[in-house]
Write an enzyme that holds these catalytic residues in place. Structure first.
Site: not given
Ligand code: FNR
Length: 371
Positions: A109, A133, A159, A239, A263
């Site tokens: 990330s 981002y 994203t 994404k 997300h």
């Molecule tokens: C995320 N997700 C996320 N996505 C992204 O593109 N950049 C990011 O920095 C983050 N940060 C992030 C932090 C935390 C704590 C979580 C739980 C999620 C979303 C992540 O990439 C993903 O799309 C989801 O977590 C998928 O769903 P599940 O498997 O957690 O249910």
């Protein structure tokens, strides 16, 4: 650090809750508003019914898959997840090491608490991707991309579902901020506002919300894909798509892959689940580029279902953060191993001995229509 016993990925949430700081646990677990999309994301996979085939000679079940030009041990990636050192002191590095040991990719990330370089040194480069981002100061994003390219990151994941941060009420209540010894390593010193804002005593709720509104560019359009490709010369995945119309635009714009995602229910609450959105997107893309999916995938059979609906691979989020919290690198390795064993068993019980055998006919039509 010993790894506590667990037999499936769902159990990890409870284990992590008992061993993490409340603020960090809430940040990992929660979703936006009423958490409807978050809950339904899990339920949607559970509702699908499988129609297994018999007498197909499944003594050798091969889980390997070619995804985005790389041979993977099984079709699972670790999605970008911010601030992993809130879970464990080795954070993103431990996550990357576990991914590398399994031969699966990890997406780092932009909001990581470890630098691009720290992670690249522990993870063989074919398996590292960098999530972007895009900041209001485009030159800062460009420098980050150039650094990722020089370090051997193999693709960019932009994203697109965060023009504004979702309303995560737990973080507002907890006044989420980073402890003084943790930093957003890739932005620190570059983007005063984001990295400074993440520290200190917020009087106005989540520091993350403030950081995003100051520094992340909500004005992005599809032009960004061309820019990212020009700057990086790397494959670019988008994404956060849920609409077939957007998927068609992505193909036209030369995107190299789509990640269907809401997300993890953390952005627009009541958005369609990725499981429900997937079939129409696959139909629209018609195999021209890979379609990946994440959100609520917790079981080997969920992975079988996603592939049967046409996904090339899946991403599994929160359970791996919880595994990191309770068992560091070995915890993550063990969680991935359990998912892989479940997937292999699911394939065998469905009568499939290779990924190519996983086809739409494995899904009971009635279970998709009821949704
Ligand atoms: C995320 N997700 C996320 N996505 C992204 O593109 N950049 C990011 O920095 C983050 N940060 C992030 C932090 C935390 C704590 C979580 C739980 C999620 C979303 C992540 O990439 C993903 O799309 C989801 O977590 C998928 O769903 P599940 O498997 O957690 O249910």
């Amino acid at each position: 650090m010993g790894v506590p016993e667990f037999v499936n990925l769902e159990e990890l949430e409870g284990l992590a809750e008992g061993s993490m700081e409340r603020t960090a646990f809430d940040y990992y677990r929660s979703g936006a508003d009423d958490e409807i999309s978050m809950r339904e994301s899990r339920e949607a996979w559970k509702r699908l019914r499988l129609v297994p085939r018999m007498l197909r000679g499944v003594s050798d079940v091969d889980t390997s898959a070619r995804v985005l030009g790389h041979d993977l041990a099984f079709p699972v990636l670790i999605p970008p997840m911010a601030m992993q050192r809130l879970a464990h002191r080795d954070g993103e590095r431990a996550m990357a090491k576990a991914a590398a040991r399994h031969g699966i990719p990890m997406v780092l990330s932009t909001m990581a608490t470890s630098s691009l370089e720290e992670v690249a040194t522990v993870c063989p480069s074919p398996l590292l991707l960098f999530q972007i981002y895009v900041t209001r100061h485009r030159d800062i994003t460009q420098k980050l991309i150039e650094e990722a390219v020089a370090l051997g990151y193999k693709a960019l994941v932009v994203t697109v579902d965060v023009p504004y941060l979702g309303n995560r009420e737990a973080d507002v209540r907890n006044r989420l901020s980073l402890p003084d010894d943790l930093h957003l390593k890739n932005l620190q010193g570059r983007l005063g506002v984001v990295s400074n804002l993440m520290h200190g005593d917020s009087q106005q709720g989540s520091m993350l919300t403030q950081a995003f509104s100051e520094d992340i560019d909500p004005g992005l359009t599809w032009e960004i894909v061309t820019w990212l490709k020009d700057v990086s010369k790397l494959p670019v995945l988008v994404k956060g798509l849920l609409s077939p119309e957007d998927a068609a635009i992505a193909v036209d714009r030369g995107v190299d892959g789509i990640i269907v995602s809401n997300h993890g229910g953390r952005q627009l609450d009541t958005a369609i689940t990725s499981c429900d959105a997937l079939p129409a997107i696959v139909a629209r893309v018609r195999g021209r580029i890979p379609v990946l999916v994440d959100g609520g995938i917790r079981r080997g059979t969920d992975v079988v279902k996603a592939l049967a609906l046409g996904a090339s691979a899946v991403l599994v989020g929160r359970p791996l953060l919880y595994a990191l919290a309770v068992g560091g690198e070995q915890g993550v390795w063990t969680a991935i191993q359990k998912l892989k064993e479940e997937f292999k068993l699911g394939m065998g019980l469905c009568g499939t001995s290779s990924i190519q055998d996983i086809t739409p006919s494995l899904i009971a039509p009635s279970s998709s229509r009821e949704r």
